[in-house]
Write an enzyme that holds these catalytic residues in place. Sequence first.
Site, PDB file in Angstrom:
ATOM      1  N   ARG A  15       0.837  -1.214   0.000  1.00 49.22           N
ATOM      2  CA  ARG A  15       0.000   0.000   0.000  1.00 49.22           C
ATOM      3  C   ARG A  15       0.870   1.263   0.000  1.00 49.22           C
ATOM      4  O   ARG A  15       1.074   1.895  -1.016  1.00 49.22           O
ATOM      5  CB  ARG A  15      -0.952  -0.025   1.211  1.00 49.22           C
ATOM      6  CG  ARG A  15      -2.176   0.879   1.055  1.00 49.22           C
ATOM      7  CD  ARG A  15      -1.955   2.348   1.313  1.00 49.22           C
ATOM      8  NE  ARG A  15      -1.425   2.629   2.648  1.00 49.22           N
ATOM      9  CZ  ARG A  15      -0.958   3.825   3.010  1.00 49.22           C
ATOM     10  NH1 ARG A  15      -0.961   4.835   2.148  1.00 49.22           N
ATOM     11  NH2 ARG A  15      -0.462   4.011   4.224  1.00 49.22           N
ATOM     12  N   ASP A  16       1.451   1.588   1.145  1.00 47.04           N
ATOM     13  CA  ASP A  16       2.246   2.816   1.262  1.00 47.04           C
ATOM     14  C   ASP A  16       3.415   2.790   0.277  1.00 47.04           C
ATOM     15  O   ASP A  16       3.799   3.827  -0.279  1.00 47.04           O
ATOM     16  CB  ASP A  16       2.751   2.927   2.708  1.00 47.04           C
ATOM     17  CG  ASP A  16       3.286   4.313   3.053  1.00 47.04           C
ATOM     18  OD1 ASP A  16       2.975   5.269   2.330  1.00 47.04           O
ATOM     19  OD2 ASP A  16       4.012   4.428   4.056  1.00 47.04           O
ATOM     20  N   HIS A 207       6.614   4.267  12.750  1.00 43.91           N
ATOM     21  CA  HIS A 207       6.623   4.197  11.281  1.00 43.91           C
ATOM     22  C   HIS A 207       7.732   5.151  10.823  1.00 43.91           C
ATOM     23  O   HIS A 207       7.571   6.373  10.869  1.00 43.91           O
ATOM     24  CB  HIS A 207       5.238   4.633  10.780  1.00 43.91           C
ATOM     25  CG  HIS A 207       5.088   4.685   9.292  1.00 43.91           C
ATOM     26  ND1 HIS A 207       4.266   3.805   8.609  1.00 43.91           N
ATOM     27  CD2 HIS A 207       5.630   5.491   8.348  1.00 43.91           C
ATOM     28  CE1 HIS A 207       4.307   4.080   7.306  1.00 43.91           C
ATOM     29  NE2 HIS A 207       5.133   5.107   7.125  1.00 43.91           N
ATOM     30  N   HIS A 209      10.825   6.511   8.158  1.00 45.80           N
ATOM     31  CA  HIS A 209      11.358   6.594   6.795  1.00 45.80           C
ATOM     32  C   HIS A 209      12.864   6.800   6.895  1.00 45.80           C
ATOM     33  O   HIS A 209      13.363   7.422   7.833  1.00 45.80           O
ATOM     34  CB  HIS A 209      10.689   7.741   6.038  1.00 45.80           C
ATOM     35  CG  HIS A 209       9.325   7.383   5.532  1.00 45.80           C
ATOM     36  ND1 HIS A 209       8.846   7.796   4.321  1.00 45.80           N
ATOM     37  CD2 HIS A 209       8.342   6.625   6.074  1.00 45.80           C
ATOM     38  CE1 HIS A 209       7.620   7.321   4.137  1.00 45.80           C
ATOM     39  NE2 HIS A 209       7.289   6.610   5.191  1.00 45.80           N
ATOM     40  N   CYS A 240      10.539   8.641  -1.603  1.00 43.71           N
ATOM     41  CA  CYS A 240      10.083   9.782  -0.807  1.00 43.71           C
ATOM     42  C   CYS A 240       9.432  10.808  -1.710  1.00 43.71           C
ATOM     43  O   CYS A 240      10.123  11.440  -2.516  1.00 43.71           O
ATOM     44  CB  CYS A 240      11.258  10.421  -0.071  1.00 43.71           C
ATOM     45  SG  CYS A 240      10.758  11.872   0.878  1.00 43.71           S
ATOM     46  N   ASN A 249      10.258   4.750   2.838  1.00 43.69           N
ATOM     47  CA  ASN A 249      10.013   3.770   3.895  1.00 43.69           C
ATOM     48  C   ASN A 249      11.251   2.937   4.207  1.00 43.69           C
ATOM     49  O   ASN A 249      11.961   2.483   3.318  1.00 43.69           O
ATOM     50  CB  ASN A 249       8.935   2.782   3.426  1.00 43.69           C
ATOM     51  CG  ASN A 249       7.540   3.347   3.517  1.00 43.69           C
ATOM     52  OD1 ASN A 249       7.046   3.632   4.604  1.00 43.69           O
ATOM     53  ND2 ASN A 249       6.907   3.523   2.366  1.00 43.69           N
TER      54      ASN A 249
END
Lengths: 300, 300
Positions: A15-16, A207, A209, A240, A249
């Site tokens: 997804r992300d 979460h 990055h 990004c 991520n």
Amino acid sequence: MPLPQHVRLVEVGPRDGLQNEKQPISVADKVRLVDDLSAAGLAYVEVGSFVSPKWVPQMAGSAEVFAGIRQKPGVTYAALTPNLKGFEAALEAGVKEVAVFAAASEAFSQKNINCSIKESLERFVPVLDAAREHGIRVRGYVSCVLGCPYQGEVDVQQVTAVAAELDAMGCYEVSLGDTIGVGTAGATRAMFEVVGARVPRERLAGHFHDTYGQALANIYASLLEGIAVFDSSVAGLGGCPYAKGATGNVASEDVLYLLNGLGIHTGIDLDALIAAGQRICQVLGKENGSRVARARLAKA
Amino acid sequence: MPLPQHVRLVEVGPRDGLQNEKQPISVADKVRLVDDLSAAGLAYVEVGSFVSPKWVPQMAGSAEVFAGIRQKPGVTYAALTPNLKGFEAALEAGVKEVAVFAAASEAFSQKNINCSIKESLERFVPVLDAAREHGIRVRGYVSCVLGCPYQGEVDVQQVTAVAAELDAMGCYEVSLGDTIGVGTAGATRAMFEVVGARVPRERLAGHFHDTYGQALANIYASLLEGIAVFDSSVAGLGGCPYAKGATGNVASEDVLYLLNGLGIHTGIDLDALIAAGQRICQVLGKENGSRVARARLAKA
């Protein structure tokens, strides 16, 4: 505080991750990715999102992906549902767990979802109500917890307020996201100390990055604060969107390598995870974003 | 243990970094790199090595580089000298500080420098004696402290023995190197605890490679153990000779970003450091290996 003995990785690659890849990808390849990930031992995969394809074209076909995957017992397959319309579409697709997404930065909320933080939270109330009615668990995200691409600094009290609101609404877990990867280990610890005083740490996730290379240091710092759930993206899928060519991520393989080294149990097989990541990178025609995968594949 | 308030970065890009780059580089470009680094505020730059060009062709011309640089007061310009012959050549070139290099892995010592650990240490005795006579400080390196490309596991007692030997010989500081980047945060802390019981922590440094993405987490773990000196390579110069295409030395910019975030003083200007790294990457025609540099340059 002793390190957690078990950690749950929330795999957000399908997804992300894919949402931020330019290369379009077929439903069949998405299904294969999700099945590869559950086969590798991931117990939680964020499969897609139910959002207007006008806004996020890469997420069109999420219902088909849900229909195509082999649902493995014990694995949570989740979908992002920004509003009631999305929730209803997810419900129709048989989704059993959903996520809602708020920002800790007013500027980011306005630019990213065209409404204030307050309005976004109000929009989630009917989603949470409907979810409760259907016995569906809801996970909450808070973005920009350590910095914002538009306003810069973000007040930890604002992060706390949004996280506490999502918690009070009924989200069983709130994931705090360093969306642009600017945070460092000290700020990460301080954030979990402050937010953790309002929302129990066992209901918080991290979460991170890797845009500034800090993600694993921040995850280690979070573990030292007792945080035991982390979002990550296989092969570092996603990039990004706020700095072209920069890293997004944190790669699941790299997080897993850290956790394995610390003797923390996850139930995930590193070799199978590397293979899943390498396969989707080949489909996308891009370099693998996991350093562990690159090192292992270089040696093989 | 509180975090150190000050950290010294030992910039190894011009030596350890360029030594592992395939692209040849002129004396003028090396001089420019060293001068850029000292101008950015680095107080310690490893400039080159005095070793047979038959073994390390990239280090030919180290004497010319020393002759060409503008020596800034307060900055240490060091050279690697594997034996007395190298030491004498360094002395002739006006070098004021040298380094010697041993391994914690017997297999690595044999493959890398063609002798046992014991023989390598014996070879350093005349170097240390001559250095003492000339008032020259000697830094010691120990490689493969958390794993070896040939023998796999490395016993921390072996790391301790080699570090203690270098310390006893008169090295003012011993840098413990995770040459292949396999270590994780827990092993890093355990190592500094064990070695630190024999050699005072203020005489130990950490040298981490980012091959498995763990370097910054390991540096954060080391800071928590009171270690306050770290080796790093601008723009991540160097790669990994044991896994083609994999990442090698941790990038100085990424370490500095972490330290800045923790409020630890280094005296180094991040923007100037990024510019120095980007310039040498353009000379080499390679992508910048620093995530911080990539993120900053993508935004600019």
